[in-house]
Design a protein around this motif. Sequence first.
Motif: not given
Length: 379
Positions: A62, A70-73, A107, A111, A115
């Motif tokens: 993360f 970076f994006p959670a997914a 937040d 997220g 995900a």
Amino acid sequence: MAWIIQGGQVLRDTALAKDELCLAEGVITENPTRAARRFDASDLLVLPGLVDIHGDAHERQFQPRPGIGFPAALALRDSAAQLISCGITTAYLGVTLSWEPGLRSLDAWRGMKAALRDMKGSTATDLRVHLRFEADNLDALDDALADIAAGDVHLLGFNDHTPAIVKKLDHPIEVAKYAGRAGMQADAFTALAKTVYARRDQVPVARARLAEAAATAGIPMLSHDDDSIERRALFRAHGAQICEFPMKEEVAAEARAAGEAVVMGAPNVVRGGSHLGWASAAPLAERGLVNVLASDYFWPAMLEAAFIMAQRGVLDLPRAWALVSANPAEACGLHDRGRLAAGLRGDVVVVDAARRAPVAVFAEGRLAWLAAEAAGRMG
């Protein structure tokens, strides 16, 4: 797909013996099916999949550098790939929900939760959430209560790191570390910490509400970093039956005497002691004062720690392996895994003992990961 894992030393109950293990329809079966494929485990160990009660190594995916996220997914996809390659078939992701912005913020929690919902059923490792709720994070309390009720939390941990942070606010190097993780300037972080801590008198009521919600939802609870028997008793009164990372030996002893699980970090065993100078996990485990080892911050440490424990000569490998499989499963109320027995989930790690490394991992009866050099073992 059904499998017969043959030729290896299979861990059943408390002993290793040459045998075959059959998997079909997601579980361990007593009799093989005609259509089963075969995996040659000659010269290998066939062991229950690892159950990780507390791991937060996913935070590096993360936020690999302070303030760089970076994006959670994407982060979770990489984390899931690493977990299964380490033989971890059940993972409680230690997600800290703190008052700090950035990596451990509300937040970020939202997220990650979204995900995980999107990934449900698509990962080999059974990903679960160990919510590590920071005691002074009163503004996120309603979110946490709602998420517990909604089934998004599978284990509740009572974190209380704010007092220690406040004590370090006069140390610029320490403040810079915390501020960097939160993506803030040092002076802004200091001001925020003081503001949050000023509401300390509201913590007991918030803690009681969390405990009630977890009890209603039927999820296990644990205390974290207990530094005294009195502190452990406080959380026991709230229903927390797991003592995680006790800071003193007498706390671990008192918890075990009460029949509770005591968790320490597998990296502590691998490194030969705590990186914080606290109790050493290996001798406590040998004396029965620690009965669960978790990955903490380094997933490969779980498998390695079991072999190190066996190498020390007090525990044999079956008893050492229970520290990372059967015992954490039992502590979390997961009675369908952690052991190799008919009817249980087909979670298996095939291990090369000489290298202390996974060769193949089966999750819920499916071949989920295979070392490149093991391709010729399948028939």
